[in-house]
Design an enzyme around this catalytic site. Structure first.
Site, mmCIF file in Angstrom:
data_model
loop_
_atom_site.group_PDB
_atom_site.id
_atom_site.type_symbol
_atom_site.label_atom_id
_atom_site.label_comp_id
_atom_site.label_asym_id
_atom_site.label_seq_id
_atom_site.Cartn_x
_atom_site.Cartn_y
_atom_site.Cartn_z
ATOM 1 N N HIS A 243 46.968 48.796 32.613
ATOM 2 C CA HIS A 243 45.884 47.420 32.407
ATOM 3 C C HIS A 243 46.226 46.558 33.327
ATOM 4 O O HIS A 243 47.469 46.166 33.573
ATOM 5 C CB HIS A 243 46.226 46.874 30.693
ATOM 6 C CG HIS A 243 45.578 46.017 30.648
ATOM 7 N ND1 HIS A 243 45.946 44.593 30.374
ATOM 8 C CD2 HIS A 243 44.229 45.586 30.211
ATOM 9 C CE1 HIS A 243 44.887 43.588 29.967
ATOM 10 N NE2 HIS A 243 44.117 44.110 29.959
ATOM 11 N N ASN A 244 45.168 45.788 33.800
ATOM 12 C CA ASN A 244 45.329 44.770 34.747
ATOM 13 C C ASN A 244 46.008 45.138 35.768
ATOM 14 O O ASN A 244 47.110 44.410 36.269
ATOM 15 C CB ASN A 244 46.015 43.301 34.082
ATOM 16 C CG ASN A 244 44.778 42.696 33.080
ATOM 17 O OD1 ASN A 244 43.681 43.103 33.134
ATOM 18 N ND2 ASN A 244 45.418 41.582 32.598
ATOM 19 N N GLU B 73 43.132 49.790 36.599
ATOM 20 C CA GLU B 73 42.011 49.009 36.302
ATOM 21 C C GLU B 73 41.682 48.025 37.542
ATOM 22 O O GLU B 73 42.594 47.515 38.216
ATOM 23 C CB GLU B 73 42.284 48.063 35.178
ATOM 24 C CG GLU B 73 40.984 47.436 34.569
ATOM 25 C CD GLU B 73 41.658 46.609 33.329
ATOM 26 O OE1 GLU B 73 40.472 45.718 32.918
ATOM 27 O OE2 GLU B 73 42.738 46.171 32.929
ATOM 28 N N ASP C 119 39.421 44.717 38.072
ATOM 29 C CA ASP C 119 38.733 43.629 37.596
ATOM 30 C C ASP C 119 37.953 43.015 38.860
ATOM 31 O O ASP C 119 38.549 42.266 39.734
ATOM 32 C CB ASP C 119 39.522 42.549 37.185
ATOM 33 C CG ASP C 119 39.039 42.053 35.906
ATOM 34 O OD1 ASP C 119 38.112 42.179 35.340
ATOM 35 O OD2 ASP C 119 40.110 41.655 35.135
ATOM 36 N N HIS D 30 42.104 38.121 38.114
ATOM 37 C CA HIS D 30 41.794 38.103 36.592
ATOM 38 C C HIS D 30 41.093 36.824 36.248
ATOM 39 O O HIS D 30 41.357 35.728 36.666
ATOM 40 C CB HIS D 30 43.326 37.964 35.876
ATOM 41 C CG HIS D 30 43.375 38.251 34.399
ATOM 42 N ND1 HIS D 30 42.679 39.377 33.824
ATOM 43 C CD2 HIS D 30 43.350 37.342 33.277
ATOM 44 C CE1 HIS D 30 42.717 39.302 32.547
ATOM 45 N NE2 HIS D 30 43.373 38.210 32.004
ATOM 46 N N GLU E 290 35.999 46.885 36.040
ATOM 47 C CA GLU E 290 35.530 45.713 34.884
ATOM 48 C C GLU E 290 34.636 45.173 36.033
ATOM 49 O O GLU E 290 35.204 44.309 36.903
ATOM 50 C CB GLU E 290 36.497 45.005 34.278
ATOM 51 C CG GLU E 290 35.795 44.116 33.411
ATOM 52 C CD GLU E 290 37.111 43.244 32.560
ATOM 53 O OE1 GLU E 290 36.914 42.014 32.470
ATOM 54 O OE2 GLU E 290 37.847 43.959 31.817
#
Length: 754
Positions: free
Chosen positions: A307-308, A337, A339, A352, A386
């Site tokens: 994640h992230n 991931e 973003d 982020h 994302e």
């Protein structure tokens, strides 16, 4: 007595690359475009450490150990070198990547030949060190400590130096006992120990009585272990289903005495060597390779997921870095991931959202992923997007993915017709799958008319799901425009909103998957366990940490695996209990990032619910017996304090279905991290062994505050070898602690036989 540095040196005797390293040379250390300074580097005579020298007089130059190096990269393969050097000088550049949080060392040699010599030479020496036995590593660790204790470097040890040495190796010894040991070894009565006396002292100190007892019990042939004795030990103590050829193979592999080898016997030294190597490890050596069926549909596997991924620290102001992707991929993470946000000059960036975390270019991340995705595992990598970009920058993103990833990017379904199930990890070897929004159904990929009715989708925004006080935002999901080019490369992982298990069953195709925030996922797992398992038999599920975890902490992944969730995304950048469990879950099957789920999580007729255990193929009641016997060379927790000796205790934990979760711990041993002995027995009742993980945690007992972490090791119960076994220990960040370990006896038996 050779240290493992000198052992490495002997085995590379005359090697030109080694000679080059020992002579050393000038390199330019690069920190920024303006900070680029010449330094002289050379490999020390111990072949274990590197000494840098600066131009400044009296400047202290700390050496660093080869043990601290994670990997070497030739070329402009780090963020720093990419940013601060000229592309024309790429072949002179190389980076030393360290374990843990230590920053990369970016260097430039005088020529490409020199750069290659540094990288090849260091890789050779490191490989040699790595291949030495645990016993040799342990011997080297002790001898290095002896050298440090020998303050006046006269190769002799006084009583005072001996006491200093004992503190170095983490053992607090009563002065009288230390003096007795010293006098016993000082046969020349010179007041110092030298040569054979030091060897005698070393032998007394490293004597493993617990292994002597086992050896003597089975060595029934003129004081040695014959092939028959060894087979008897393997069958009765180690519970291995083996025959005589296997016993002979072990003698051939581990016995150092040629005479004993000819007589097909194993000496105590050979037995000690066997106990310390992979055949004597708690992890089944068969599980160190890919041993599971990799031809099942993708959703039938647990998939190691991050994640992230772009973050190196917390998610409020921590740095974003391509390095974070490399670290995760090199740990066999198979779902990362991204973003994505609009960046300056028409170039999308990754960071982020709504925070002060730094930004990195999307294309730089693609280059790093392409370079490192398949170095430790050849199985597919899922890129979880994302997407917050405008259509124009989505088109740029798509261009970068197609041009950089090339044929490795999956842009259409496998085969010539519309699939009704996922392909397997085997079929997808070396491929990248994009997870994101899609404007239409997948079957349009097979029709000549793939027009879309509208170009908007609901925006996915994990970062906006928690306000400052952690409360869920009431903001309605906003719509965003999606570029057709980006939509078209989303094949097997189309992101859709979750409306309930019945709705998914009736309305969603197999390739349509949902992401669940941890609170939602835990609620479903608790209240609708069986339905969740059935949902995961047809589809993929991704779980991610709550947005309120601004410190990048993690949730417990075990309840999510219990209900068959595949993509259980954790913050890989945060050393934590949860990451230790994740490393344990994916340790077997060649550490390839994919582990086949148990049959009862794949069989449509299964009624398994982890929270309410009924009869079924999942219920295989076992009793797990553990005897924690001893520890070896446990590291000091507080290295700053010379007099700080650990008071170690061992906790054995089971993590699985709620009925199996348990924890038991030994007493602590005062002031002995070198060779503590516990001899404590524990028993655990196991109901669903296929979902259980066992973890050994070593802590330094503290009566006034929390115990300090010393080391840990975690593995699936189904990968545990019975019998007398060595347990390696890992740091908080998951790196092996050289020469440290536990010695245990374990047995997993059917409950009715217990």
């Amino acid at each position: 007595m050779a240290t493992n540095g000198t052992a490495a040196k002997h085995s590379l005797e005359g090697d030109p690359d080694l000679q080059f390293l020992l002579a050393g040379g000038n390199l330019v250390k690069i920190r920024s475009s303006s900070w680029q300074k010449a330094r002289f580097y050379r490999l020390n005579e111990d072949c274990k450490t590197i000494l840098p020298k600066s131009q400044k007089l009296f400047k202290k130059n700390p050496t660093f150990s080869l043990d601290d190096i994670d990997s070497l990269r030739l070329g402009r393969q780090s963020e720093g070198l990419n940013k601060h050097t000229d592309p024309g000088e790429a072949d002179k550049c190389f980076s030393i990547i360290f374990k843990g949080k230590k920053k990369n060392l970016d260097l430039m040699a005088g020529s490409s030949e020199e750069a290659k010599k540094w990288v090849n030479g260091l890789e050779k020496v490191m490989s040699n060190l790595h291949n030495l036995s645990r016993e040799q590593k342990s011997e080297n660790w002790l001898i290095n400590c002896m050298r440090k204790a020998d303050k006046n470097r006269d190769n002799k040890m006084t009583l005072k130096e001996l006491k200093h040495f004992l503190r170095q190796i983490n053992i607090e010894m009563d002065d009288r006992y230390a003096e007795d040991l010293f006098n016993k070894c000082d046969t020349s009565n010179s007041g110092t120990l030298e040569d054979t006396e030091i060897k005698h002292f070393y032998d007394l100190l490293t004597h493993r009585q617990e292994i002597d007892v086992i050896y003597e019990k089975y060595a029934q042939t003129e004081g040695q272990m014959s092939d028959k004795d060894l087979l008897n030990f393997l069958l009765n103590e180690q519970r291995e289903q083996v025959t005589m050829p296997h016993a002979l193979k072990l003698i051939e592999k581990y016995e150092l005495d040629e005479t004993a080898k000819e007589r097909e016997c194993m000496t105590k030294d050979g037995f000690m060597m066997y106990m310390h190597k992979e055949d004597g490890s708690i992890l089944n050596p068969e599980h160190k390779r890919v041993y599971q069926d990799m031809s099942r549909p993708l959703n039938q596997y647990y998939i190691s997921s991050s994640h992230n991924t772009y973050l190196l620290e917390d998610q409020l102001k921590g740095p974003s870095s391509t390095e974070a992707y490399i670290k995760a991929l090199m740990k066999s993470c198979r779902c990362v991931e991204l973003d994505c946000w609009d960046g300056p000059n028409g170039e999308p960036v990754i960071y982020h959202g709504y925070t002060l975390t730094s930004k990195i270019l999307f294309k730089d991340v693609m280059k790093a992923i392409k370079e490192y995705a398949f170095k430790t595992s050849e199985y597919p990598v899922i890129l979880s997007l994302e997407n917050h970009c405008t259509v124009e920058q989505q088109q740029v993103m798509t261009h970068h993915m197609v041009s950089i990833l090339g044929d490795a990017l999956l842009t259409k379904p496998l085969g010539n017709r519309m699939p009704d199930n996922f392909p397997s990890p085997q079929e997808l070897k070396g491929k990248f799958l994009i997870k994101g929004k899609r404007l239409n159904k997948l079957d349009t990929a097979f029709s000549s008319n793939s027009t879309v009715d509208e170009d908007t989708v609901s925006e996915e925004d994990e970062a906006a799901e928690a306000t400052d006080d952690g409360q869920k935002s009431k903001k309605k999901k906003s719509k965003m425009k999606l570029a057709k080019e980006l939509s078209d490369i989303v094949i097997y992982c189309k992101s859709v909103h979750f409306h309930g298990f019945e709705h998914s069953k009736d309305n969603q195709a197999f390739y349509e998957m949902s992401s669940f925030k941890e609170s939602k996922a835990f609620g479903l797992a608790q209240n609708s366990g069986t339905s969740y398992i059935h949902h995961n038999m047809d589809k993929l599920s991704r779980i991610y940490p709550a947005g309120s975890r601004t410190d990048s902490s993690n949730y417990n992944p075990v309840p999510m695996w219990n209900v068959g969730c595949q993509i259980v995304a954790l913050n890989f950048q945060t050393p934590s209990k949860e990451m230790h469990l994740n490393q344990g879950r994916f340790l077997p099957n060649g550490f390839c990032g994919y582990v086949l789920k148990p049959e009862f999580q794949r069989d449509p007729s299964s009624q398994f619910d982890p929270n309410t255990l009924t009869n079924g193929p999942w219920l295989k009641k076992k009793t797990f017996h553990v005897m924690v016997i001893s520890g070896q060379q446990l590291p000091k927790v507080n290295k700053e304090k010379n007099n700080s000796i650990v008071d170690p205790l061992v906790r054995v934990e089971i993590h699985g279905v709620p009925a199996d979760n348990a924890s038991k711990e030994t007493q602590y041993i005062e002031n002995n991290g070198f060779n503590p002995t516990w001899n404590e027995r524990f028993q655990f009742d196991i109901h669903v062994p296929e979902l259980a993980l066992v973890q050994f945690v070593v802590e330094d007992y503290d009566s006034a505050s929390h115990n300090d972490f010393v080391g840990q090791y975690c593995l699936p119960l189904t990968s545990v070898q019975s019998g007398y076994r060595h347990v390696p220990l890992l740091t908080k960040r998951g790196d092996v602690i050289c020469s440290a370990g536990l010695f245990v006896h374990v047995m997993l038996i059917d409950a009715q036989k217990a």
